[in-house]
Write a protein that holds these residues in place. Structure first.
Motif, mmCIF file in Angstrom:
data_model
loop_
_atom_site.group_PDB
_atom_site.id
_atom_site.type_symbol
_atom_site.label_atom_id
_atom_site.label_comp_id
_atom_site.label_asym_id
_atom_site.label_seq_id
_atom_site.Cartn_x
_atom_site.Cartn_y
_atom_site.Cartn_z
ATOM 1 N N ILE A 1 0.864 -1.178 0.000
ATOM 2 C CA ILE A 1 0.000 0.000 0.000
ATOM 3 C C ILE A 1 0.902 1.230 0.000
ATOM 4 O O ILE A 1 1.686 1.427 0.927
ATOM 5 C CB ILE A 1 -0.939 0.019 1.220
ATOM 6 N N ILE A 2 0.774 2.020 -1.051
ATOM 7 C CA ILE A 2 1.593 3.223 -1.191
ATOM 8 C C ILE A 2 0.665 4.432 -1.194
ATOM 9 O O ILE A 2 -0.280 4.499 -1.991
ATOM 10 C CB ILE A 2 2.437 3.172 -2.480
ATOM 11 N N PHE A 3 0.919 5.376 -0.312
ATOM 12 C CA PHE A 3 0.058 6.544 -0.175
ATOM 13 C C PHE A 3 0.486 7.652 -1.140
ATOM 14 O O PHE A 3 1.593 7.647 -1.686
ATOM 15 C CB PHE A 3 0.079 7.048 1.265
ATOM 16 N N GLU A 4 -0.409 8.601 -1.329
ATOM 17 C CA GLU A 4 -0.144 9.695 -2.266
ATOM 18 C C GLU A 4 0.839 10.712 -1.690
ATOM 19 O O GLU A 4 1.589 11.339 -2.437
ATOM 20 C CB GLU A 4 -1.454 10.390 -2.640
ATOM 21 N N ARG A 5 0.799 10.890 -0.371
ATOM 22 C CA ARG A 5 1.659 11.884 0.271
ATOM 23 C C ARG A 5 2.474 11.232 1.386
ATOM 24 O O ARG A 5 2.000 10.320 2.047
ATOM 25 C CB ARG A 5 0.815 13.013 0.887
ATOM 26 N N TYR A 6 3.690 11.722 1.574
ATOM 27 C CA TYR A 6 4.552 11.237 2.643
ATOM 28 C C TYR A 6 5.250 12.423 3.294
ATOM 29 O O TYR A 6 5.158 13.561 2.820
ATOM 30 C CB TYR A 6 5.602 10.257 2.099
ATOM 31 N N GLY A 7 5.942 12.169 4.372
ATOM 32 C CA GLY A 7 6.696 13.203 5.064
ATOM 33 C C GLY A 7 6.051 13.623 6.373
ATOM 34 O O GLY A 7 4.955 13.189 6.727
ATOM 35 N N ARG A 8 6.752 14.487 7.102
ATOM 36 C CA ARG A 8 6.277 14.918 8.425
ATOM 37 C C ARG A 8 4.954 15.670 8.345
ATOM 38 O O ARG A 8 4.100 15.522 9.215
ATOM 39 C CB ARG A 8 7.337 15.805 9.090
ATOM 40 N N LYS A 9 4.793 16.467 7.305
ATOM 41 C CA LYS A 9 3.556 17.233 7.182
ATOM 42 C C LYS A 9 2.367 16.297 6.991
ATOM 43 O O LYS A 9 1.308 16.483 7.601
ATOM 44 C CB LYS A 9 3.662 18.204 6.011
ATOM 45 N N ALA A 10 2.547 15.269 6.183
ATOM 46 C CA ALA A 10 1.469 14.297 5.971
ATOM 47 C C ALA A 10 1.165 13.549 7.266
ATOM 48 O O ALA A 10 0.001 13.303 7.598
ATOM 49 C CB ALA A 10 1.853 13.325 4.866
ATOM 50 N N ALA A 11 2.216 13.200 8.020
ATOM 51 C CA ALA A 11 2.034 12.455 9.264
ATOM 52 C C ALA A 11 1.351 13.290 10.340
ATOM 53 O O ALA A 11 0.782 12.731 11.291
ATOM 54 C CB ALA A 11 3.385 11.958 9.773
ATOM 55 N N SER A 12 1.387 14.610 10.202
ATOM 56 C CA SER A 12 0.765 15.507 11.181
ATOM 57 C C SER A 12 -0.653 15.907 10.790
ATOM 58 O O SER A 12 -1.333 16.591 11.557
ATOM 59 C CB SER A 12 1.626 16.767 11.350
ATOM 60 N N ASP A 13 -1.086 15.500 9.613
ATOM 61 C CA ASP A 13 -2.414 15.838 9.108
ATOM 62 C C ASP A 13 -3.401 14.770 9.593
ATOM 63 O O ASP A 13 -3.452 13.662 9.049
ATOM 64 C CB ASP A 13 -2.376 15.900 7.584
ATOM 65 N N ARG A 14 -4.199 15.082 10.609
ATOM 66 C CA ARG A 14 -5.087 14.090 11.209
ATOM 67 C C ARG A 14 -6.083 13.503 10.220
ATOM 68 O O ARG A 14 -6.324 12.304 10.216
ATOM 69 C CB ARG A 14 -5.841 14.709 12.396
#
Length: 271
Positions: free
Chosen positions: A233-246
């Motif tokens: 499963i590969i998501f469209e967005r990655y990185g710290r900003k994506a991980a902080s987006d609830r």
């Protein structure tokens, strides 16, 4: 808790190699395992392996997946599994053996340290609540709403590879969960056993005790188990900003649960 649980250095290939014949006997003769989908794991690179826990603390499908991993990739390819810290506190000898096969404390810092060594990481997000879910829910993916693994995958920019199984939750029969009652008693002053909140307090039928009350070890019934590695499963967005987006984390979580449930439905149906 044994402080060694916070180390990546306890992994010992010699212990893994010594355990392989034991795992093989259970794999071939006790559980008569059928497995497929291992081509979905890239021959190199790191990933987050996400499984659904089954079969009580014995968790036979987890051990069978470990056997297949080492059988296919050997001991040189680094892989670590996140394990609840209570195991180091309550079952110290078991924890010491487990960490020699790659078990580390289930904490984001440990997982990130493993990834930065180039290792893959195995996680069972549902934990005790998943592995002791009622038998009527044996064919359901249940992560208890825990989304830390999603944030980890997004932050570390690694694909999620789901692991599913059928049959492992028939190795004991969970009748009910008394945890809400025990939690209320704890609120009135009754201490937790071993001074640790177990998250679940099941009533189950299993070997060798018969009717059992509490999250204790069991000997699995010798039922056939099928395991499957699902497509990444590969998501469209990655990185710290994506991980902080609830909202984005919630969407990713629902996608993982949904896809794993679809694959499990097919496995249970014999496809």
């Amino acid at each position: 808790m044994n402080k060694n649980g916070w180390s990546l250095e306890k992994r010992d290939p010699r212990v893994i190699e010594a355990l392989m014949p034991i795992w093989e006997w259970f794999y071939r003769y006790y559980f008569r395992v059928e497995t497929d989908g291992w081509h979905h794991i890239p021959q190199s690179g790191k990933c987050l392996l996400v499984g659904s826990h089954n079969g009580g603390l014995a968790a036979p499908d987890m051990h069978l997946m470990m056997y297949d991993w080492f059988r296919k990739f050997g001991t040189d390819r680094l892989a670590y599994g996140l394990m609840h810290p209570i195991i180091w506190k309550v079952y110290t000898p078991l924890a010491e053996v487990a960490e020699k096969t790659g078990a580390i404390v289930a904490h984001p810092k440990m997982a990130m340290a493993a990834f930065r060594q180039g290792a893959s990481v195995l996680v069972y997000p549902g934990g005790a609540q998943d592995t002791f879910r009622p038998h009527s829910q044996r064919d359901r993916i249940y992560f208890a709403g825990r989304k830390g693994f999603i944030k980890l995958a997004l932050r570390e920019e690694v694909p999620i590879i789901p692991l599913i199984s059928s049959g492992a939750h028939d190795t004991l029969i969970v009748l009910a969960d008394c945890y809400p009652i025990l939690k209320q008693l704890n609120g009135w002053g009754m201490p937790w056993l071993f001074d640790s909140d177990p998250d679940t307090w099941p009533i189950y039928l299993g070997l060798p005790w018969g009717l059992t009350l509490g999250p204790f070890f069991n000997i699995p019934f010798p039922v056939q188990i099928r395991t499957r590695v699902c497509p990444p499963i590969i998501f469209e967005r990655y990185g710290r900003k994506a991980a902080s987006d609830r909202d984005y984390v919630d969407l990713c979580y629902e996608r993982v649960v949904s896809e794993m449930q679809s694959h499990l439905d097919l496995l249970v149906a014999g496809d």
